[in-house]
Design a protein around this motif. Structure first.
Motif, PDB file in Angstrom:
ATOM      1  N   ASN A 220     -82.952  22.966  53.929  1.00  0.00           N
ATOM      2  CA  ASN A 220     -83.470  24.104  53.619  1.00  0.00           C
ATOM      3  C   ASN A 220     -82.989  24.925  52.806  1.00  0.00           C
ATOM      4  O   ASN A 220     -81.761  24.439  52.095  1.00  0.00           O
ATOM      5  CB  ASN A 220     -83.652  25.025  54.835  1.00  0.00           C
ATOM      6  CG  ASN A 220     -82.515  25.356  55.413  1.00  0.00           C
ATOM      7  OD1 ASN A 220     -81.496  25.608  54.895  1.00  0.00           O
ATOM      8  ND2 ASN A 220     -82.255  25.412  56.892  1.00  0.00           N
ATOM      9  N   ILE A 221     -83.278  25.931  52.199  1.00  0.00           N
ATOM     10  CA  ILE A 221     -82.639  26.868  51.071  1.00  0.00           C
ATOM     11  C   ILE A 221     -81.309  27.133  51.487  1.00  0.00           C
ATOM     12  O   ILE A 221     -80.482  27.135  50.463  1.00  0.00           O
ATOM     13  CB  ILE A 221     -83.647  27.975  50.616  1.00  0.00           C
ATOM     14  CG1 ILE A 221     -84.917  27.477  50.371  1.00  0.00           C
ATOM     15  CG2 ILE A 221     -83.167  28.958  49.485  1.00  0.00           C
ATOM     16  CD1 ILE A 221     -85.173  26.508  49.216  1.00  0.00           C
TER      17      ILE A 221
ATOM     18  N   SER B 251     -80.526  33.425  46.565  1.00  0.00           N
ATOM     19  CA  SER B 251     -81.697  33.411  46.027  1.00  0.00           C
ATOM     20  C   SER B 251     -81.856  34.571  44.931  1.00  0.00           C
ATOM     21  O   SER B 251     -82.903  34.486  44.152  1.00  0.00           O
ATOM     22  CB  SER B 251     -82.734  34.080  47.299  1.00  0.00           C
ATOM     23  OG  SER B 251     -82.764  32.994  48.262  1.00  0.00           O
TER      24      SER B 251
ATOM     25  N   THR C  85     -87.833  29.395  47.344  1.00  0.00           N
ATOM     26  CA  THR C  85     -88.849  28.953  48.338  1.00  0.00           C
ATOM     27  C   THR C  85     -90.033  29.151  47.308  1.00  0.00           C
ATOM     28  O   THR C  85     -90.971  28.160  47.159  1.00  0.00           O
ATOM     29  CB  THR C  85     -89.230  30.223  49.419  1.00  0.00           C
ATOM     30  OG1 THR C  85     -87.910  30.228  49.990  1.00  0.00           O
ATOM     31  CG2 THR C  85     -90.279  29.796  50.351  1.00  0.00           C
ATOM     32  N   GLU C  86     -90.485  30.114  46.560  1.00  0.00           N
ATOM     33  CA  GLU C  86     -91.358  29.861  45.608  1.00  0.00           C
ATOM     34  C   GLU C  86     -91.655  28.881  44.505  1.00  0.00           C
ATOM     35  O   GLU C  86     -92.555  28.377  44.344  1.00  0.00           O
ATOM     36  CB  GLU C  86     -91.812  31.126  44.646  1.00  0.00           C
ATOM     37  CG  GLU C  86     -92.052  32.519  45.562  1.00  0.00           C
ATOM     38  CD  GLU C  86     -92.015  33.755  45.112  1.00  0.00           C
ATOM     39  OE1 GLU C  86     -91.247  33.941  44.015  1.00  0.00           O
ATOM     40  OE2 GLU C  86     -92.495  34.690  45.419  1.00  0.00           O
TER      41      GLU C  86
ATOM     42  N   ARG D 209     -90.057  25.929  45.135  1.00  0.00           N
ATOM     43  CA  ARG D 209     -90.156  24.801  45.887  1.00  0.00           C
ATOM     44  C   ARG D 209     -91.689  24.334  45.979  1.00  0.00           C
ATOM     45  O   ARG D 209     -92.048  23.169  45.944  1.00  0.00           O
ATOM     46  CB  ARG D 209     -89.371  24.780  46.771  1.00  0.00           C
ATOM     47  CG  ARG D 209     -89.422  23.246  47.526  1.00  0.00           C
ATOM     48  CD  ARG D 209     -88.429  23.555  48.847  1.00  0.00           C
ATOM     49  NE  ARG D 209     -87.428  22.457  49.089  1.00  0.00           N
ATOM     50  CZ  ARG D 209     -86.451  22.118  50.236  1.00  0.00           C
ATOM     51  NH1 ARG D 209     -86.268  23.070  50.752  1.00  0.00           N
ATOM     52  NH2 ARG D 209     -85.907  21.199  50.247  1.00  0.00           N
ATOM     53  N   LYS D 210     -92.482  25.468  46.238  1.00  0.00           N
ATOM     54  CA  LYS D 210     -93.769  25.220  46.455  1.00  0.00           C
ATOM     55  C   LYS D 210     -94.450  24.648  45.290  1.00  0.00           C
ATOM     56  O   LYS D 210     -95.603  24.050  45.258  1.00  0.00           O
ATOM     57  CB  LYS D 210     -94.432  26.594  46.875  1.00  0.00           C
ATOM     58  CG  LYS D 210     -94.104  27.021  48.064  1.00  0.00           C
ATOM     59  CD  LYS D 210     -94.732  28.370  48.587  1.00  0.00           C
ATOM     60  CE  LYS D 210     -94.358  28.724  49.916  1.00  0.00           C
ATOM     61  NZ  LYS D 210     -94.981  30.276  50.147  1.00  0.00           N
TER      62      LYS D 210
END
Length: 285
Positions: free
Chosen positions: A249-250, A266, A278-279, A281-282
């Motif tokens: 995970n991040i 972040s 997170t953005e 990675r998507k």
């Protein structure tokens, strides 16, 4: 007065015309002012060109770029039997002064927003060992220019762009061999090797046996970035590799790279890459 010809990293030049010419007798270059840029490469003999009062004698195996909008002409100094290639091309309209003059640092494999936000100053006049391959490349461009095929002019322009980039690399490579360039490469090699841990200026200074202030000054002068900026981008490269290749995970990814505070990780990631981890990675899937 600016006489250099510039390209940008995000747009290729648009070729208007390309060809080869040979003169058997006395010849003088045309007296003119053009609304496009010109590239010459002399195969045999030599030519004289005067651009806004500055005189160039282009010898066999040498090239010359002429900038659009500048008056150029010549006197009858061409050696009989002189032959040359030319490319007439439009450079993309852009505010070159607003773009970075430095290429992205080597080793930054992941995409960063400034990867294409720089200009390329083409070497005005001269030669290098790479010039020996120019004739074959120019013949191939001329052949494609004359052959009717789909997207021919775009393909010709892309090949001309590649030729200009290789020419730039060959000329700069022969010049960037001094101490400052060597130091910058040593710094980058160290940073790449230690991209999975926080940066320590004292350790770097001891490793290279040089004062860190001196290292920092040299590195910025050579690359246009600070050592810390380069190290941060290399760490984020590692983060992106872990995003792609693991299920961590991040927070775990940040921890592996020495970011013990996931919120700080972040924040740094978003500042450099424009989106949160997170953005980002998507976008892979």
């Amino acid at each position: 007065m600016i006489t250099d010809v510039y390209l940008t990293a995000d747009r290729f030049p648009l070729v208007r015309d390309v060809g080869y010419h040979r003169v058997e007798g006395t010849y003088a270059h045309h007296d003119r002012t053009l609304d496009f840029d010109v590239f010459f490469y002399v195969v045999e003999g030599n030519m004289q060109v005067i651009e806004e009062g500055r005189e160039f004698f282009v010898q066999e195996g040498e090239h010359l770029f002429l900038r659009k909008g500048l008056h150029h002409w010549g006197e009858p100094f061409f050696t009989p039997g002189t032959s040359w290639y030319w490319i007439h091309f439009d450079t993309p309209a852009s505010n070159v002064a607003a773009l970075n003059e430095y290429e992205p640092l080597q080793g930054l494999g992941a995409y960063f927003p400034d990867h294409y936000a720089y200009h390329i100053r083409l070497p005005k006049h001269g030669s290098s060992p790479w010039h020996l391959s120019l004739r074959q490349l120019l013949d191939a461009i001329i052949h494609k220019f004359r052959e009717p095929e789909a997207n021919a002019m775009t393909l010709v322009s892309i090949e001309a762009y590649a030729l200009f980039l290789q020419l730039n690399k060959a000329m700069l490579g022969s010049r960037n061999s001094g101490r400052s360039d060597a130091i910058s490469k040593q710094v980058m090699a160290y940073l790449a090797e230690h991209a999975d841990r926080p940066f320590d200026s004292e350790v770097l200074g001891r490793h290279l046996n040089l004062n860190y202030s001196y290292l920092s000054s040299v590195f910025r002068r050579e690359t246009g970035q600070s050592i810390i900026e380069a190290h941060t981008k290399l760490r984020l490269n590692k983060a992106i590799e872990l995003m792609r290749g693991t299920d961590l995970n991040i927070a775990e990814i940040g921890e592996r790279l020495g970011f013990h505070n996931p919120f700080y990780f972040s924040r740094v990631f978003k500042k450099i890459l424009g989106s949160s981890p997170t953005e980002y990675r998507k976008r892979f899937y």
